[in-house]
Design a protein around this motif. Structure first.
Motif, PDB file in Angstrom:
ATOM      1  N   GLU A   1     -15.466  -6.229  86.180  1.00  0.00           N
ATOM      2  CA  GLU A   1     -16.555  -7.047  85.652  1.00  0.00           C
ATOM      3  C   GLU A   1     -17.469  -7.441  86.799  1.00  0.00           C
ATOM      4  OE1 GLU A   1     -15.486 -10.307  83.153  1.00  0.00           O
ATOM      5  OE2 GLU A   1     -13.800  -9.193  82.320  1.00  0.00           O
ATOM      6  N   TRP A   2     -18.754  -7.548  86.507  1.00  0.00           N
ATOM      7  CA  TRP A   2     -19.763  -7.764  87.538  1.00  0.00           C
ATOM      8  C   TRP A   2     -19.468  -9.005  88.385  1.00  0.00           C
ATOM      9  CZ3 TRP A   2     -23.277 -11.501  88.885  1.00  0.00           C
ATOM     10  CH2 TRP A   2     -24.207 -11.108  89.852  1.00  0.00           C
ATOM     11  N   LYS A   3     -19.166 -10.122  87.765  1.00  0.00           N
ATOM     12  CA  LYS A   3     -18.980 -11.386  88.488  1.00  0.00           C
ATOM     13  C   LYS A   3     -17.790 -11.312  89.452  1.00  0.00           C
ATOM     14  CE  LYS A   3     -18.873 -16.326  87.625  1.00  0.00           C
ATOM     15  NZ  LYS A   3     -18.863 -17.376  86.617  1.00  0.00           N
ATOM     16  N   GLU A   4     -16.688 -10.789  88.982  1.00  0.00           N
ATOM     17  CA  GLU A   4     -15.486 -10.669  89.823  1.00  0.00           C
ATOM     18  C   GLU A   4     -15.663  -9.581  90.882  1.00  0.00           C
ATOM     19  OE1 GLU A   4     -12.745 -12.688  89.813  1.00  0.00           O
ATOM     20  OE2 GLU A   4     -14.045 -13.861  88.487  1.00  0.00           O
ATOM     21  N   ARG A   5     -16.357  -8.533  90.514  1.00  0.00           N
ATOM     22  CA  ARG A   5     -16.626  -7.441  91.455  1.00  0.00           C
ATOM     23  C   ARG A   5     -17.515  -7.938  92.605  1.00  0.00           C
ATOM     24  NH1 ARG A   5     -18.988  -1.538  89.656  1.00  0.00           N
ATOM     25  NH2 ARG A   5     -19.544  -0.900  91.750  1.00  0.00           N
ATOM     26  N   ALA A   6     -18.482  -8.808  92.290  1.00  0.00           N
ATOM     27  CA  ALA A   6     -19.348  -9.395  93.318  1.00  0.00           C
ATOM     28  C   ALA A   6     -18.533 -10.248  94.286  1.00  0.00           C
ATOM     29  CB  ALA A   6     -20.446 -10.224  92.669  1.00  0.00           C
TER      30      ALA A   6
ATOM     31  N   GLY B   1     -16.667  -7.795 107.336  1.00  0.00           N
ATOM     32  CA  GLY B   1     -17.382  -6.885 108.220  1.00  0.00           C
ATOM     33  C   GLY B   1     -17.430  -5.442 107.777  1.00  0.00           C
ATOM     34  N   PHE B   2     -17.211  -5.191 106.507  1.00  0.00           N
ATOM     35  CA  PHE B   2     -17.277  -3.817 106.007  1.00  0.00           C
ATOM     36  C   PHE B   2     -18.692  -3.507 105.552  1.00  0.00           C
ATOM     37  CE2 PHE B   2     -12.793  -4.756 105.716  1.00  0.00           C
ATOM     38  CZ  PHE B   2     -12.231  -3.590 106.212  1.00  0.00           C
ATOM     39  N   PHE B   3     -19.091  -2.245 105.690  1.00  0.00           N
ATOM     40  CA  PHE B   3     -20.399  -1.796 105.246  1.00  0.00           C
ATOM     41  C   PHE B   3     -20.408  -1.700 103.717  1.00  0.00           C
ATOM     42  CE2 PHE B   3     -20.431   0.054 109.570  1.00  0.00           C
ATOM     43  CZ  PHE B   3     -21.614  -0.521 110.024  1.00  0.00           C
ATOM     44  N   MET B   4     -21.567  -1.917 103.145  1.00  0.00           N
ATOM     45  CA  MET B   4     -21.716  -1.865 101.691  1.00  0.00           C
ATOM     46  C   MET B   4     -21.364  -0.476 101.155  1.00  0.00           C
ATOM     47  SD  MET B   4     -22.033  -3.759  99.318  1.00  0.00           S
ATOM     48  CE  MET B   4     -22.995  -4.802  98.325  1.00  0.00           C
ATOM     49  N   GLU B   5     -21.639   0.575 101.929  1.00  0.00           N
ATOM     50  CA  GLU B   5     -21.296   1.940 101.490  1.00  0.00           C
ATOM     51  C   GLU B   5     -19.793   2.075 101.268  1.00  0.00           C
ATOM     52  OE1 GLU B   5     -22.344   3.714 105.128  1.00  0.00           O
ATOM     53  OE2 GLU B   5     -24.474   3.432 104.830  1.00  0.00           O
ATOM     54  N   ASP B   6     -19.010   1.510 102.197  1.00  0.00           N
ATOM     55  CA  ASP B   6     -17.546   1.590 102.070  1.00  0.00           C
ATOM     56  C   ASP B   6     -17.062   0.755 100.892  1.00  0.00           C
ATOM     57  OD1 ASP B   6     -17.345   3.254 104.300  1.00  0.00           O
ATOM     58  OD2 ASP B   6     -17.176   1.549 105.678  1.00  0.00           O
ATOM     59  N   ILE B   7     -17.686  -0.386 100.692  1.00  0.00           N
ATOM     60  CA  ILE B   7     -17.299  -1.267  99.583  1.00  0.00           C
ATOM     61  C   ILE B   7     -17.621  -0.591  98.251  1.00  0.00           C
ATOM     62  CG2 ILE B   7     -17.738  -3.488  98.481  1.00  0.00           C
ATOM     63  CD1 ILE B   7     -18.443  -4.537 101.354  1.00  0.00           C
ATOM     64  N   GLN B   8     -18.811  -0.014  98.158  1.00  0.00           N
ATOM     65  CA  GLN B   8     -19.185   0.669  96.918  1.00  0.00           C
ATOM     66  C   GLN B   8     -18.358   1.925  96.710  1.00  0.00           C
ATOM     67  OE1 GLN B   8     -23.391   1.076  97.487  1.00  0.00           O
ATOM     68  NE2 GLN B   8     -23.831  -0.881  96.487  1.00  0.00           N
ATOM     69  N   GLY B   9     -17.933   2.550  97.796  1.00  0.00           N
ATOM     70  CA  GLY B   9     -17.099   3.734  97.707  1.00  0.00           C
ATOM     71  C   GLY B   9     -15.752   3.446  97.043  1.00  0.00           C
TER      72      GLY B   9
END
Length: 169
Positions: free
Chosen positions: A139-144, A154-162
């Motif tokens: 769910e969007w709220k928990e995923r955020a 300190g993780f990059f957004m690319e790794d998080i979205q991956g």
């Protein structure tokens, strides 16, 4: 054999002893070691012992001695620091920032990051699962919340979205 009190020893030998004690505890960058060598310890309730002050030449000689005897190596420090901080769950952005604050040159830090064999995306997944459970929220709220936590680490957004892109397993 003559007895010599600590105050009678040369500033260079006292500084060299201090450097070896500091480096025996853990690795330090050159900047960290310089900062610790310059600092004069004070102990509450104890009178300050008047000693010969350390000169910049003494500090340079001690730093050179440490490099010569392989007690000091910024590249080796950077690679060990990356491994240590990654084990504690920090990402590449935060580690780079910490290396910079410890006086490691950008090129040295980048080379150490390139040579480390860490899969940052997999590490981000492991840390997120450890914190939020094996089944990560979709769910969007928990995923955020997961994304903010990993960005703070300190993780990059690319790794998080991956993590979520490869979530089909």
């Amino acid at each position: 054999m003559s007895e010599s009190s600590p105050s009678k020893r040369s500033a260079y030998s006292r500084l060299l002893d201090k450097a070896t004690r500091v480096l025996a505890m853990r690795d330090h960058s050159e900047q960290e070691l310089r900062r610790k060598l310059v600092a004069q310890p004070t102990f509450p309730g104890k009178p300050r012992v008047e000693e010969d002050p350390f000169t910049p030449e003494d500090i340079e000689k001690v730093i050179a001695w440490c490099y010569e005897h392989n007690w000091l190596d910024d590249a080796q420090f950077a690679s060990r620091f990356i491994t240590s901080r990654a084990r504690k769950g920090y990402g590449p952005q935060r580690i780079r920032q910490e290396l910079q604050s410890k006086g490691i040159k950008r090129e040295t830090g980048e080379a150490a990051m390139f040579n480390c064999e860490i899969d940052w995306q997999e590490m981000a997944r492991e840390i997120a699962e450890r914190k939020f459970g094996e089944h990560l929220p979709t769910e969007w709220k928990e995923r955020a919340k997961v994304q903010r936590f990993l960005q703070y680490r300190g993780f990059f957004m690319e790794d998080i979205q991956g993590i979520y892109r490869n979530f089909s397993d």
